[in-house]
Design a protein around this motif. Structure first.
Motif, PDB file in Angstrom:
ATOM      1  N   ASN A   1       0.419  -1.647  -0.449  1.00  0.00           N
ATOM      2  CA  ASN A   1      -0.488  -0.242  -0.276  1.00  0.00           C
ATOM      3  C   ASN A   1       0.657   1.595   0.142  1.00  0.00           C
ATOM      4  O   ASN A   1       1.994   0.872   0.124  1.00  0.00           O
ATOM      5  CB  ASN A   1      -0.770   0.570   1.175  1.00  0.00           C
ATOM      6  CG  ASN A   1      -0.850   0.119   2.497  1.00  0.00           C
ATOM      7  OD1 ASN A   1       0.638   0.182   2.487  1.00  0.00           O
ATOM      8  ND2 ASN A   1      -1.162   0.056   3.877  1.00  0.00           N
ATOM      9  N   GLN A   2      -0.015   2.271  -0.436  1.00  0.00           N
ATOM     10  CA  GLN A   2       0.791   3.756  -0.402  1.00  0.00           C
ATOM     11  C   GLN A   2       1.391   4.104   0.896  1.00  0.00           C
ATOM     12  O   GLN A   2       2.652   4.495   0.874  1.00  0.00           O
ATOM     13  CB  GLN A   2      -0.238   5.070  -0.240  1.00  0.00           C
ATOM     14  CG  GLN A   2       0.367   6.044  -0.993  1.00  0.00           C
ATOM     15  CD  GLN A   2       1.193   6.037  -2.042  1.00  0.00           C
ATOM     16  OE1 GLN A   2       1.189   4.973  -3.320  1.00  0.00           O
ATOM     17  NE2 GLN A   2       2.353   7.012  -2.229  1.00  0.00           N
ATOM     18  N   ARG A   3       1.256   3.284   2.450  1.00  0.00           N
ATOM     19  CA  ARG A   3       1.548   3.804   3.468  1.00  0.00           C
ATOM     20  C   ARG A   3       3.380   3.301   3.761  1.00  0.00           C
ATOM     21  O   ARG A   3       4.483   3.984   4.070  1.00  0.00           O
ATOM     22  CB  ARG A   3       0.620   3.243   4.533  1.00  0.00           C
ATOM     23  CG  ARG A   3       1.294   4.017   5.639  1.00  0.00           C
ATOM     24  CD  ARG A   3       1.517   5.072   5.830  1.00  0.00           C
ATOM     25  NE  ARG A   3       1.560   5.786   7.659  1.00  0.00           N
ATOM     26  CZ  ARG A   3       2.241   7.059   8.025  1.00  0.00           C
ATOM     27  NH1 ARG A   3       2.467   8.258   7.194  1.00  0.00           N
ATOM     28  NH2 ARG A   3       2.360   6.859   9.427  1.00  0.00           N
ATOM     29  N   LEU A   4       2.965   1.590   3.099  1.00  0.00           N
ATOM     30  CA  LEU A   4       5.049   1.463   2.821  1.00  0.00           C
ATOM     31  C   LEU A   4       5.904   2.329   1.692  1.00  0.00           C
ATOM     32  O   LEU A   4       7.170   1.975   2.286  1.00  0.00           O
ATOM     33  CB  LEU A   4       4.720   0.142   2.732  1.00  0.00           C
ATOM     34  CG  LEU A   4       5.709  -1.046   3.446  1.00  0.00           C
ATOM     35  CD1 LEU A   4       6.240  -0.362   4.918  1.00  0.00           C
ATOM     36  CD2 LEU A   4       5.433  -2.081   3.035  1.00  0.00           C
ATOM     37  N   THR A   5       5.068   2.494   0.973  1.00  0.00           N
ATOM     38  CA  THR A   5       6.442   2.501  -0.154  1.00  0.00           C
ATOM     39  C   THR A   5       6.982   4.068   0.210  1.00  0.00           C
ATOM     40  O   THR A   5       7.624   4.106   0.053  1.00  0.00           O
ATOM     41  CB  THR A   5       5.534   3.383  -1.540  1.00  0.00           C
ATOM     42  OG1 THR A   5       4.367   4.414  -0.757  1.00  0.00           O
ATOM     43  CG2 THR A   5       4.790   2.407  -1.402  1.00  0.00           C
ATOM     44  N   GLU A   6       6.832   4.285   1.592  1.00  0.00           N
ATOM     45  CA  GLU A   6       6.939   5.455   2.421  1.00  0.00           C
ATOM     46  C   GLU A   6       9.161   5.604   3.050  1.00  0.00           C
ATOM     47  O   GLU A   6       9.891   6.150   3.200  1.00  0.00           O
ATOM     48  CB  GLU A   6       6.582   6.746   3.357  1.00  0.00           C
ATOM     49  CG  GLU A   6       5.539   7.382   2.986  1.00  0.00           C
ATOM     50  CD  GLU A   6       4.268   7.477   4.070  1.00  0.00           C
ATOM     51  OE1 GLU A   6       4.648   7.586   5.055  1.00  0.00           O
ATOM     52  OE2 GLU A   6       2.881   8.160   3.513  1.00  0.00           O
ATOM     53  N   ILE A   7       8.853   4.298   2.549  1.00  0.00           N
ATOM     54  CA  ILE A   7      10.182   3.621   3.111  1.00  0.00           C
ATOM     55  C   ILE A   7      11.410   3.882   2.451  1.00  0.00           C
ATOM     56  O   ILE A   7      12.376   4.038   2.790  1.00  0.00           O
ATOM     57  CB  ILE A   7       9.900   2.314   3.578  1.00  0.00           C
ATOM     58  CG1 ILE A   7       8.920   1.879   5.129  1.00  0.00           C
ATOM     59  CG2 ILE A   7      11.872   1.684   4.147  1.00  0.00           C
ATOM     60  CD1 ILE A   7       8.921   0.420   4.887  1.00  0.00           C
ATOM     61  N   CYS A   8      10.631   3.722   1.384  1.00  0.00           N
ATOM     62  CA  CYS A   8      12.067   3.839  -0.116  1.00  0.00           C
ATOM     63  C   CYS A   8      11.196   5.372  -0.923  1.00  0.00           C
ATOM     64  O   CYS A   8      12.211   5.737  -1.674  1.00  0.00           O
ATOM     65  CB  CYS A   8      12.348   2.505  -0.939  1.00  0.00           C
ATOM     66  SG  CYS A   8      10.317   2.352  -1.831  1.00  0.00           S
ATOM     67  N   GLY A   9      10.414   5.322  -0.575  1.00  0.00           N
ATOM     68  CA  GLY A   9       9.986   6.487  -2.241  1.00  0.00           C
ATOM     69  C   GLY A   9       9.700   5.781  -3.473  1.00  0.00           C
ATOM     70  O   GLY A   9       9.308   7.005  -3.821  1.00  0.00           O
ATOM     71  N   ILE A  10       9.713   5.095  -3.657  1.00  0.00           N
ATOM     72  CA  ILE A  10       9.122   3.961  -5.209  1.00  0.00           C
ATOM     73  C   ILE A  10       7.728   4.163  -4.741  1.00  0.00           C
ATOM     74  O   ILE A  10       7.023   3.956  -3.802  1.00  0.00           O
ATOM     75  CB  ILE A  10       9.703   3.087  -4.987  1.00  0.00           C
ATOM     76  CG1 ILE A  10      11.470   3.194  -4.868  1.00  0.00           C
ATOM     77  CG2 ILE A  10       9.618   2.483  -6.142  1.00  0.00           C
ATOM     78  CD1 ILE A  10      12.220   2.146  -4.981  1.00  0.00           C
ATOM     79  N   SER A  11       6.904   4.307  -5.563  1.00  0.00           N
ATOM     80  CA  SER A  11       5.339   3.820  -6.102  1.00  0.00           C
ATOM     81  C   SER A  11       4.775   2.790  -6.361  1.00  0.00           C
ATOM     82  O   SER A  11       6.599   1.950  -6.216  1.00  0.00           O
ATOM     83  CB  SER A  11       4.954   4.571  -7.289  1.00  0.00           C
ATOM     84  OG  SER A  11       5.043   4.103  -8.398  1.00  0.00           O
ATOM     85  N   VAL A  12       3.531   2.471  -5.599  1.00  0.00           N
ATOM     86  CA  VAL A  12       3.470   0.848  -5.211  1.00  0.00           C
ATOM     87  C   VAL A  12       3.087   0.336  -6.773  1.00  0.00           C
ATOM     88  O   VAL A  12       3.845  -0.667  -6.674  1.00  0.00           O
ATOM     89  CB  VAL A  12       1.641   1.113  -5.541  1.00  0.00           C
ATOM     90  CG1 VAL A  12       0.935  -0.224  -5.863  1.00  0.00           C
ATOM     91  CG2 VAL A  12       1.058   1.908  -3.898  1.00  0.00           C
ATOM     92  N   GLU A  13       2.901   0.867  -7.963  1.00  0.00           N
ATOM     93  CA  GLU A  13       3.197   0.251  -9.020  1.00  0.00           C
ATOM     94  C   GLU A  13       5.180   0.114  -9.051  1.00  0.00           C
ATOM     95  O   GLU A  13       5.524  -1.068 -10.237  1.00  0.00           O
ATOM     96  CB  GLU A  13       3.194   1.419 -10.477  1.00  0.00           C
ATOM     97  CG  GLU A  13       1.614   1.301 -10.478  1.00  0.00           C
ATOM     98  CD  GLU A  13       0.981   2.029  -8.724  1.00  0.00           C
ATOM     99  OE1 GLU A  13       1.060   2.642  -9.123  1.00  0.00           O
ATOM    100  OE2 GLU A  13      -0.469   2.514  -8.956  1.00  0.00           O
ATOM    101  N   GLY A  14       5.613   0.736  -8.930  1.00  0.00           N
ATOM    102  CA  GLY A  14       7.321   0.403  -9.178  1.00  0.00           C
ATOM    103  C   GLY A  14       7.863  -0.458  -7.750  1.00  0.00           C
ATOM    104  O   GLY A  14       9.007  -0.886  -8.610  1.00  0.00           O
ATOM    105  N   HIS A  15       6.952  -1.091  -7.068  1.00  0.00           N
ATOM    106  CA  HIS A  15       7.515  -2.255  -6.081  1.00  0.00           C
ATOM    107  C   HIS A  15       6.495  -3.370  -7.003  1.00  0.00           C
ATOM    108  O   HIS A  15       7.516  -4.547  -6.683  1.00  0.00           O
ATOM    109  CB  HIS A  15       6.210  -2.107  -4.888  1.00  0.00           C
ATOM    110  CG  HIS A  15       7.542  -0.993  -4.264  1.00  0.00           C
ATOM    111  ND1 HIS A  15       7.381   0.425  -4.339  1.00  0.00           N
ATOM    112  CD2 HIS A  15       8.343  -1.471  -2.568  1.00  0.00           C
ATOM    113  CE1 HIS A  15       8.119   0.827  -3.030  1.00  0.00           C
ATOM    114  NE2 HIS A  15       8.390  -0.612  -2.224  1.00  0.00           N
ATOM    115  N   LEU A  16       5.163  -3.556  -7.194  1.00  0.00           N
ATOM    116  CA  LEU A  16       4.460  -5.170  -7.843  1.00  0.00           C
ATOM    117  C   LEU A  16       6.030  -5.393  -8.691  1.00  0.00           C
ATOM    118  O   LEU A  16       6.332  -5.085  -9.837  1.00  0.00           O
ATOM    119  CB  LEU A  16       3.482  -4.839  -8.606  1.00  0.00           C
ATOM    120  CG  LEU A  16       2.689  -4.190  -7.498  1.00  0.00           C
ATOM    121  CD1 LEU A  16       0.933  -3.855  -8.229  1.00  0.00           C
ATOM    122  CD2 LEU A  16       2.436  -4.859  -6.082  1.00  0.00           C
ATOM    123  N   GLY A  17       6.088  -7.259  -8.197  1.00  0.00           N
ATOM    124  CA  GLY A  17       6.762  -7.934  -8.916  1.00  0.00           C
ATOM    125  C   GLY A  17       8.040  -7.767  -8.627  1.00  0.00           C
ATOM    126  O   GLY A  17       8.770  -8.713  -9.175  1.00  0.00           O
TER     127      GLY A  17
END
Length: 423
Positions: A46-62
């Protein structure tokens, strides 16, 4: 691990294809949420956890954790591996990091739970992360404040110890002044007698030289020599007694060694040093001590208590030239204790002053140079060093009385006595 895209398994595809309800939970949760595959790829976040590194949700998936947050990759892989092998959740793991676009490091506490199929196989790991940056900052502030307080307390204790030593030296100085006067009187008398005897001896020698010595002259000279000798022995003996008494009291107060002593004799030695000052202020001193009050204790601190009580009485009980009486009595309290009473008929204390009398640095005469440590030292010595009890009773214009109950055999001295006793 590589950052090359990897195709998802059927079970992982089912996870990625989230239901609206699950998506709503991820979008509205106040904490960070993510789902990691067994090989540490982001399946959900979710968006909240992406604050750890600043990468978007879509940038994390996969993508692998190592690609998104390389600083945490080793820890994450170890946790996931542990869950897959043991099937047990891992909770309360703290992680910290600092994004390139942020100055302050941020902290999270994380909780890791296995995600199983209906058959019990672990196919992924759910992660929940709660940010605790503010709590960590508060903890650091508290630690800093505590360290500062401990430093200040140590500094205060050092100052207090220095002031206590200064107070002891001041008391010893007052004792020296009293002893000097007490010694000066018999020595002055001895000097007068010796001078008279010297002149008479010269006259007697001259008369003998002329050869007209009469029996009456010889008899008178012998009588003078006898009387002068008696006076010299008495006066010099008194001076020697004062010196010996002062040597013992001074040694006790500076060394604080433990030894056996008679409480009545020691009290008389200590308080005799104040006789001149008390006479000058028209304050009568009455000492009543039972015989045979043997103690195995610390005579120096015992004498320091009497010294401080005497100074306190002269300073506070009889202000402005007020006359009065100090009564000191020492007696047995059973076979194991000695009771010491130190009372005056001075101005007494108001209730609020009596309540705070033993507090360190509390004084009503600071403008006169009082340190506020006299009675505090008394309390510390009686309770902590001598192992006794202390009670104070005072009323305005009705005098003040201290009652001390001391064990005849003092407890062993503690290795690190506290300078600030509980009141």
């Amino acid at each position: 691990m590589t950052s090359t895209p990897i195709s998802l398994s059927a079970s992982e595809v089912m996870l990625v294809s989230t239901t609206p309800a699950l998506q709503l939970i991820y979008d509205t949760a106040p904490i960070g949420l993510a789902c990691l595959s067994r090989d540490c790829r982001y399946l959900l976040i979710n968006q909240r956890l992406t604050e750890i590194c600043g990468i978007s949700v879509e940038g994390h998936l996969g993508r692998f954790v190592r690609d998104c947050v390389p600083a945490l990759a080793d820890s994450v892989e170890q946790i996931v591996r542990s869950i897959v092998e043991t099937g047990e959740p891992v909770i309360g793991i703290e992680v910290a990091g600092q994004r390139a676009d942020q100055v302050e490091e941020r902290s999270w506490v994380t909780y890791w739970h296995p995600l199983r199929t209906q058959g019990g196989e672990i196919i992924a790991v759910n992660v929940a992360a709660e940010e605790i940056t503010e709590r960590k900052r508060a903890e650091r502030d508290i630690r800093s404040a505590r360290d500062a307080a401990e430093t200040a307390l140590r500094h205060l204790r050092d100052i207090q110890a220095s002031l206590i030593e200064a107070e002891k030296l001041a008391a010893l100085g007052r004792m020296v002044a009293g002893v000097a006067h007490e010694i000066n009187t018999p020595l002055g008398s001895s000097l007068t007698v010796a001078s008279t005897l010297q002149r008479k001896a010269e006259l007697f020698a001259a008369e003998v030289a002329r050869g007209n010595l009469r029996r009456s002259t010889l008899t008178g000279f012998l009588k003078l020599v006898s009387e002068a000798s008696e006076q010299l022995v008495a006066n010099l003996g008194r001076a020697a007694e004062r010196v010996q008494s002062f040597k013992q009291v001074a040694a006790d107060q500076t060394e604080s060694h433990r030894r056996s002593f008679d409480a009545g004799e020691l009290a008389g030695q200590v308080l005799s040093q104040f006789e001149r000052q008390l006479r000058q202020r028209d304050i009568a001193l009455s000492i009543s001590c039972a015989p045979g009050l043997a103690m195995d204790s610390y005579p120096g601190p015992f004498g320091q208590v009497l010294t401080n009580l005497a100074v306190n009485a002269m300073t506070h009980a009889f202000p402005g030239g007020r006359r009065g009486t100090i009564n000191v009595s020492i007696g047995a309290a059973g076979y194991e204790h000695v009771v010491l009473s130190f009372a005056d008929d001075g101005c007494g204390m108001a209730p609020d002053v009596e309540r705070r009398a033993f507090d360190p640095f509390f004084t009503t005469r600071r403008h006169d140079g009082a340190s506020g440590l006299g009675l505090h030292i008394v309390h510390s010595i009686v309770v902590d060093r001598l192992g006794g009890q202390l009670r104070l009773e005072s009323k305005p214009d009705a005098g003040t009385a201290f009652r001390l109950v001391l064990p005849r055999v003092a407890p062993e001295r503690p290795a690190s006595p506290e300078l600030l006793p509980s009141q």
